[in-house]
Design a protein around this motif. Structure first.
Motif, PDB file in Angstrom:
ATOM      1  N   PHE A  20      -3.046   4.875  -2.360  1.00 40.63           N
ATOM      2  CA  PHE A  20      -3.986   5.827  -1.753  1.00 40.63           C
ATOM      3  C   PHE A  20      -3.526   7.219  -2.202  1.00 40.63           C
ATOM      4  O   PHE A  20      -2.396   7.615  -1.941  1.00 40.63           O
ATOM      5  N   MET A  21      -4.419   7.939  -2.901  1.00 39.37           N
ATOM      6  CA  MET A  21      -4.004   9.087  -3.718  1.00 39.37           C
ATOM      7  C   MET A  21      -3.946  10.413  -2.974  1.00 39.37           C
ATOM      8  O   MET A  21      -3.635  11.431  -3.587  1.00 39.37           O
ATOM      9  N   GLY A  22      -4.206  10.431  -1.686  1.00 37.84           N
ATOM     10  CA  GLY A  22      -4.117  11.701  -0.955  1.00 37.84           C
ATOM     11  C   GLY A  22      -5.494  12.280  -0.718  1.00 37.84           C
ATOM     12  O   GLY A  22      -6.446  12.014  -1.458  1.00 37.84           O
ATOM     13  N   THR A  23      -5.598  13.077   0.338  1.00 38.55           N
ATOM     14  CA  THR A  23      -6.915  13.528   0.817  1.00 38.55           C
ATOM     15  C   THR A  23      -7.123  15.016   0.584  1.00 38.55           C
ATOM     16  O   THR A  23      -6.159  15.787   0.600  1.00 38.55           O
ATOM     17  N   PRO A  24      -8.384  15.422   0.370  1.00 38.69           N
ATOM     18  CA  PRO A  24      -8.681  16.855   0.296  1.00 38.69           C
ATOM     19  C   PRO A  24      -8.806  17.473   1.691  1.00 38.69           C
ATOM     20  O   PRO A  24      -8.674  16.792   2.701  1.00 38.69           O
ATOM     21  N   ALA A  25      -9.095  18.759   1.740  1.00 34.82           N
ATOM     22  CA  ALA A  25      -9.245  19.478   3.011  1.00 34.82           C
ATOM     23  C   ALA A  25     -10.419  18.927   3.804  1.00 34.82           C
ATOM     24  O   ALA A  25     -11.292  18.249   3.263  1.00 34.82           O
ATOM     25  N   GLY A  26     -10.401  19.216   5.105  1.00 32.13           N
ATOM     26  CA  GLY A  26     -11.523  18.840   5.959  1.00 32.13           C
ATOM     27  C   GLY A  26     -11.247  17.663   6.852  1.00 32.13           C
ATOM     28  O   GLY A  26     -12.164  17.124   7.463  1.00 32.13           O
ATOM     29  N   VAL A  27      -9.966  17.245   6.954  1.00 25.03           N
ATOM     30  CA  VAL A  27      -9.643  16.124   7.840  1.00 25.03           C
ATOM     31  C   VAL A  27     -10.030  16.501   9.270  1.00 25.03           C
ATOM     32  O   VAL A  27     -10.031  17.669   9.637  1.00 25.03           O
ATOM     33  N   GLY A  28     -10.378  15.482  10.064  1.00 27.37           N
ATOM     34  CA  GLY A  28     -10.776  15.759  11.436  1.00 27.37           C
ATOM     35  C   GLY A  28     -10.875  14.480  12.237  1.00 27.37           C
ATOM     36  O   GLY A  28     -10.624  13.379  11.718  1.00 27.37           O
ATOM     37  N   ALA A  29     -11.261  14.626  13.502  1.00 24.81           N
ATOM     38  CA  ALA A  29     -11.209  13.506  14.442  1.00 24.81           C
ATOM     39  C   ALA A  29     -12.408  12.582  14.298  1.00 24.81           C
ATOM     40  O   ALA A  29     -13.507  13.007  13.957  1.00 24.81           O
ATOM     41  N   LEU A  30     -12.155  11.309  14.559  1.00 29.69           N
ATOM     42  CA  LEU A  30     -13.188  10.272  14.669  1.00 29.69           C
ATOM     43  C   LEU A  30     -13.206   9.764  16.106  1.00 29.69           C
ATOM     44  O   LEU A  30     -12.140   9.634  16.734  1.00 29.69           O
TER      45      LEU A  30
ATOM     46  N   ILE B 232     -12.681   3.355  -2.913  1.00 32.73           N
ATOM     47  CA  ILE B 232     -12.582   4.518  -2.034  1.00 32.73           C
ATOM     48  C   ILE B 232     -12.117   3.998  -0.679  1.00 32.73           C
ATOM     49  O   ILE B 232     -12.531   2.910  -0.265  1.00 32.73           O
ATOM     50  N   GLY B 233     -11.235   4.751  -0.033  1.00 35.77           N
ATOM     51  CA  GLY B 233     -10.703   4.275   1.235  1.00 35.77           C
ATOM     52  C   GLY B 233     -10.437   5.417   2.189  1.00 35.77           C
ATOM     53  O   GLY B 233     -10.581   6.593   1.850  1.00 35.77           O
ATOM     54  N   LEU B 234     -10.067   5.054   3.404  1.00 39.08           N
ATOM     55  CA  LEU B 234      -9.646   6.034   4.405  1.00 39.08           C
ATOM     56  C   LEU B 234      -8.192   5.759   4.766  1.00 39.08           C
ATOM     57  O   LEU B 234      -7.827   4.619   5.072  1.00 39.08           O
ATOM     58  N   ASP B 235      -7.369   6.811   4.697  1.00 46.41           N
ATOM     59  CA  ASP B 235      -6.001   6.771   5.235  1.00 46.41           C
ATOM     60  C   ASP B 235      -6.120   7.242   6.680  1.00 46.41           C
ATOM     61  O   ASP B 235      -5.971   8.430   6.972  1.00 46.41           O
TER      62      ASP B 235
ATOM     63  N   ILE C 269       0.857  -1.189   0.000  1.00 50.08           N
ATOM     64  CA  ILE C 269       0.000   0.000   0.000  1.00 50.08           C
ATOM     65  C   ILE C 269       0.893   1.238   0.000  1.00 50.08           C
ATOM     66  O   ILE C 269       1.537   1.539   1.014  1.00 50.08           O
ATOM     67  N   TYR C 270       0.938   1.903  -1.146  1.00 45.91           N
ATOM     68  CA  TYR C 270       1.621   3.202  -1.234  1.00 45.91           C
ATOM     69  C   TYR C 270       0.603   4.300  -0.955  1.00 45.91           C
ATOM     70  O   TYR C 270      -0.561   4.192  -1.360  1.00 45.91           O
ATOM     71  N   CYS C 271       1.039   5.350  -0.286  1.00 45.26           N
ATOM     72  CA  CYS C 271       0.166   6.490   0.008  1.00 45.26           C
ATOM     73  C   CYS C 271       0.864   7.776  -0.416  1.00 45.26           C
ATOM     74  O   CYS C 271       2.088   7.894  -0.308  1.00 45.26           O
ATOM     75  N   VAL C 272       0.054   8.726  -0.888  1.00 45.19           N
ATOM     76  CA  VAL C 272       0.555  10.029  -1.324  1.00 45.19           C
ATOM     77  C   VAL C 272       0.155  11.069  -0.295  1.00 45.19           C
ATOM     78  O   VAL C 272      -1.013  11.122   0.109  1.00 45.19           O
ATOM     79  N   GLY C 273       1.095  11.872   0.161  1.00 43.65           N
ATOM     80  CA  GLY C 273       0.789  12.982   1.062  1.00 43.65           C
ATOM     81  C   GLY C 273       0.592  14.264   0.264  1.00 43.65           C
ATOM     82  O   GLY C 273       1.095  14.391  -0.851  1.00 43.65           O
ATOM     83  N   ARG C 274      -0.173  15.194   0.810  1.00 41.89           N
ATOM     84  CA  ARG C 274      -0.269  16.559   0.247  1.00 41.89           C
ATOM     85  C   ARG C 274      -0.559  16.572  -1.246  1.00 41.89           C
ATOM     86  O   ARG C 274       0.195  17.168  -2.011  1.00 41.89           O
TER      87      ARG C 274
END
Ligand code: MN
Length: 239
Positions: free
Chosen positions: A202-212, A112-115, A26-31
């Motif tokens: 995993f291609m990286g996330t848009p704005a709006g990250v927050g706590a679960l 679709i996934g969650l990092d 599993i490769y992930c992209v930051g920013r």
């Protein structure tokens, strides 16, 4: 030769229409979305010409969760969601660099996934210039939907990804806003690693990250294509 220990089998993801996809890496992209880079306090490139090199990190293959049941992880009090497009590779790349124009031929499908991120541990590591592994590469940190074959998806750039938590939209963005699109990322990864069938990106996330929190229900969507529903359960271990 016979195995000398008992070991968990290779993780697998269901494929729409039948069959299972075995996961290798599993490769992930930051920013990879400018607004998210800014919310994390990192500079965002003003244009494609200024974008430099993408940030990569990895998760173990067995971080995959396919039933949406995510135990709250140990070692954190700040578990964050990052909704991301997941790209699944169905072929080994030829030796040498992956040509962006030919990158689509490697792609089996999408999900679709969650990092999931232990943000407190990641922030502490960043502050000291240390690796992100404890913040990113933990058990159950990669819930993912079923995979949809690329031939059933069509043009991705016109699609949006989104995440709702307890019915409220937390993240939403168009894939056309990716700083590095899928062919760009496969090209950049191929400078560093031999890409193989079974790899996920995993291609990286848009704005709006927050706590679960324990009890939160989430719905991650690749609009019109596939959805992932899940919930944060009580911790497996005392922390
Ligand atoms: Mn991420």
């Amino acid at each position: 030769m016979t195995d000398v220990i008992a070991c968990a089998p290779q993780p697998r993801i269901p494929v729409r229409g039948g069959g299972m996809f075995p996961v290798r890496r599993i490769y992930c992209v930051g920013r990879n979305f400018a607004e998210h880079a800014r919310e994390m306090g990192a500079p965002a490139p003003a244009s494609k010409a200024d974008r430099g090199q993408p940030v990569f990190f990895l998760k173990p293959a067995d971080a995959i969760v396919i039933d949406g049941v995510v135990p709250y992880p140990p070692g954190t009090t700040d578990l964050h969601h990052e909704v991301e497009l997941v790209v699944a590779l169905g072929k080994d790349a030829a030796p040498g660099l992956v040509d962006p124009d030919g990158a689509d031929a490697l792609i089996f499908g999408y999900g679709i996934g969650l990092d999931l991120t232990r943000r407190d541990l990641q922030a502490a590591a960043k502050a000291k210039g240390l690796p992100w592994d404890t913040g990113k590469a933990f058990d159950h940190s990669a819930p993912v939907s079923e995979l949809v074959r690329a031939s059933d998806v069509g043009d991705l750039a016109s699609r949006a990804l989104s995440l709702k938590v307890n019915g409220e939209t937390r993240q939403r963005a168009a894939l056309s806003d990716l700083i590095w699109d899928v062919p760009d990322i496969l090209h950049a990864l191929s400078k560093l690693y031999a890409l193989r069938a079974g790899d996920l990106v995993f291609m990286g996330t848009p704005a709006g990250v927050g706590a679960l929190q324990v009890g939160d229900a989430f719905v991650a969507s690749l609009d019109g294509i596939v959805e992932l529903r899940g919930e944060i359960h009580a911790a497996h271990h005392a922390v």
